[in-house]
Scaffold this motif. Structure first.
Motif, short mmCIF file in Angstrom:
data_model
loop_
_atom_site.label_atom_id
_atom_site.label_comp_id
_atom_site.label_asym_id
_atom_site.label_seq_id
_atom_site.Cartn_x
_atom_site.Cartn_y
_atom_site.Cartn_z
N TYR A 230 0.84 -1.21 0.00
CA TYR A 230 0.00 0.00 0.00
C TYR A 230 0.87 1.26 0.00
O TYR A 230 0.62 2.20 -0.78
N LYS B 7 1.12 4.22 -2.80
CA LYS B 7 0.87 5.61 -2.41
C LYS B 7 2.05 6.50 -2.80
O LYS B 7 1.88 7.61 -3.32
N GLU C 177 -5.26 -9.43 -5.54
CA GLU C 177 -5.59 -8.70 -4.31
C GLU C 177 -4.48 -7.72 -3.96
O GLU C 177 -4.75 -6.58 -3.54
N LYS D 56 -4.72 -4.70 -6.28
CA LYS D 56 -5.76 -3.77 -5.86
C LYS D 56 -5.29 -2.92 -4.68
O LYS D 56 -5.61 -1.72 -4.59
N LEU D 57 -4.53 -3.52 -3.79
CA LEU D 57 -4.00 -2.80 -2.64
C LEU D 57 -2.99 -1.74 -3.10
O LEU D 57 -3.02 -0.59 -2.63
N LEU E 93 -2.91 -0.33 -6.04
CA LEU E 93 -3.70 0.70 -6.73
C LEU E 93 -4.43 1.60 -5.76
O LEU E 93 -4.57 2.81 -6.02
N SER E 94 -4.92 1.05 -4.66
CA SER E 94 -5.64 1.87 -3.70
C SER E 94 -4.73 2.95 -3.12
O SER E 94 -5.18 4.08 -2.84
N GLY E 95 -3.46 2.63 -2.94
CA GLY E 95 -2.50 3.65 -2.52
C GLY E 95 -2.20 4.62 -3.65
O GLY E 95 -2.18 5.84 -3.44
N TYR E 96 -1.98 4.10 -4.85
CA TYR E 96 -1.66 4.93 -6.01
C TYR E 96 -2.77 5.95 -6.30
O TYR E 96 -2.51 7.13 -6.56
N ASN E 97 -4.01 5.48 -6.22
CA ASN E 97 -5.14 6.34 -6.58
C ASN E 97 -5.44 7.43 -5.55
O ASN E 97 -6.31 8.27 -5.78
N LYS E 98 -4.71 7.44 -4.43
CA LYS E 98 -4.84 8.54 -3.48
C LYS E 98 -4.41 9.87 -4.11
O LYS E 98 -4.90 10.93 -3.72
N HIS F 190 -5.70 10.39 -10.68
CA HIS F 190 -6.97 10.01 -11.30
C HIS F 190 -6.68 9.67 -12.76
O HIS F 190 -6.37 10.55 -13.56
#
Length: 304
Positions: free
Chosen positions: A98, A102, A233, A236-237, A239-244, A247
């Motif tokens: 993560y 990020k 999985e 996705k984790l 990406l969840s940091g990257y997408n902070k 966009h």
């Protein structure tokens, strides 16, 4: 070493097998001496970029202050002295993944809109069918040495199909970023926050090409990393940091799968073809196996 003012009793040994990277222990703090971009003018433009990142709170190495020029051109190559960063290496833990994502997003979010540092522009859109056929022959030879199961017919057909997509990608007008373009776990030290220790491949590159490279090769060449690419999985984790911070555009979403394929052609095919020493490592062979699976079906690795 002497050109930078360092003197050792024994000739130093590179700590990296594929390029000269020397760890020098000094009383005032250890340093790393390594190759960087050449000629020297490009090295200085790279330093402008990394200094900009550092000034904006991005943890990235920049040249140490010496009483000699840093970087320097030596025997036609450009070398730079960076600080040695103390910390731990990546092991594939969820929080590490993560935080890496990020951190990567923050690097991309700080990119100028134009290539103001005049770094090298990505232009690798000239692969041929003949290159693919020759590469597959070499990959088959590597695989045969280790009884590695390879569906060479299917893989070759897929790579030839990717060759036909190059012109479309080249003309797609995907958003570009200034980026290190080598965002892999072996280039990060956790302090405990991620710290980028090798920015020397930086260039002006389609943003999702850089993201696809992270997907495919983040775990490459690091013994403490898992011996496969990210699981869906884990991706996705990441990406969840990257997408902070980032966009992605509709255009990038529409070209994502073709981008994964193209980056495989550009960055993974030669690795499978040439890295004979990697093929002898069982964990690297497992990584290669997972890469070949994603080549044939990357549907579990979206960017939604």
């Amino acid at each position: 070493m002497q050109k930078f003012g360092f003197y050792t009793e024994e000739e130093p040994i590179s700590i990296y097998p594929f390029s000269p990277v020397y760890h020098v222990m000094l009383e005032k703090g250890d340093v790393i001496v390594k190759k960087t971009q050449r000629p020297i003018e490009r090295a200085y433009r790279l330093i402008e970029y990394t200094t900009f990142l550092s000034d904006n709170g991005i943890k990235v190495v920049t040249p140490v202050n010496l009483n000699r020029h840093n970087p320097q051109t030596i025997d036609g190559e450009t070398y730079v002295v960076y600080p040695y960063i103390e910390g731990s290496t990546y092991t594939g833990k969820d929080n590490e993944i993560y935080e890496a994502g990020k951190f990567f997003g923050r690097i991309h979010s700080h990119s100028p809109k134009e290539n103001v540092y005049q770094l090298e522009e990505y232009d690798v859109y000239d692969f041929t069918v003949e290159e693919v056929e020759e590469s597959m022959q070499n990959i088959e030879r590597n695989a045969a040495k280790y009884e590695f199961v390879l569906d060479s017919v299917q893989h070759k057909e897929k790579l030839i199909q990717i060759v036909s997509q190059q012109e479309e990608l080249q003309n797609s007008n995907l958003p570009n970023v200034v980026t290190p373009y080598d965002f892999k776990a072996n280039n990060l030290i956790y302090t405990p926050e991620p710290y980028l220790i090798d920015p020397d491949n930086a260039g002006w590159i389609p943003r999702i090409f850089d993201l696809a490279l992270a997907l495919l090769l983040f775990h490459n060449e690091l013994s403490t990393a898992p011996d496969t690419i990210f699981t869906p999985e884990q991706w996705k984790l990441f990406l969840s940091g990257y997408n902070k911070s980032v966009h992605l555009t509709d255009l990038e979403h529409s070209y994502w799968q073709k981008t994964i394929e193209h980056v495989f052609l550009d960055e993974v095919m030669w690795l499978l073809e040439e890295a004979n020493e990697d093929w002898s490592d069982p964990s690297q062979r497992m990584l290669f196996e997972s890469l070949l699976r994603v080549l044939m079906d990357a549907s579990d690795y979206g960017i939604e």
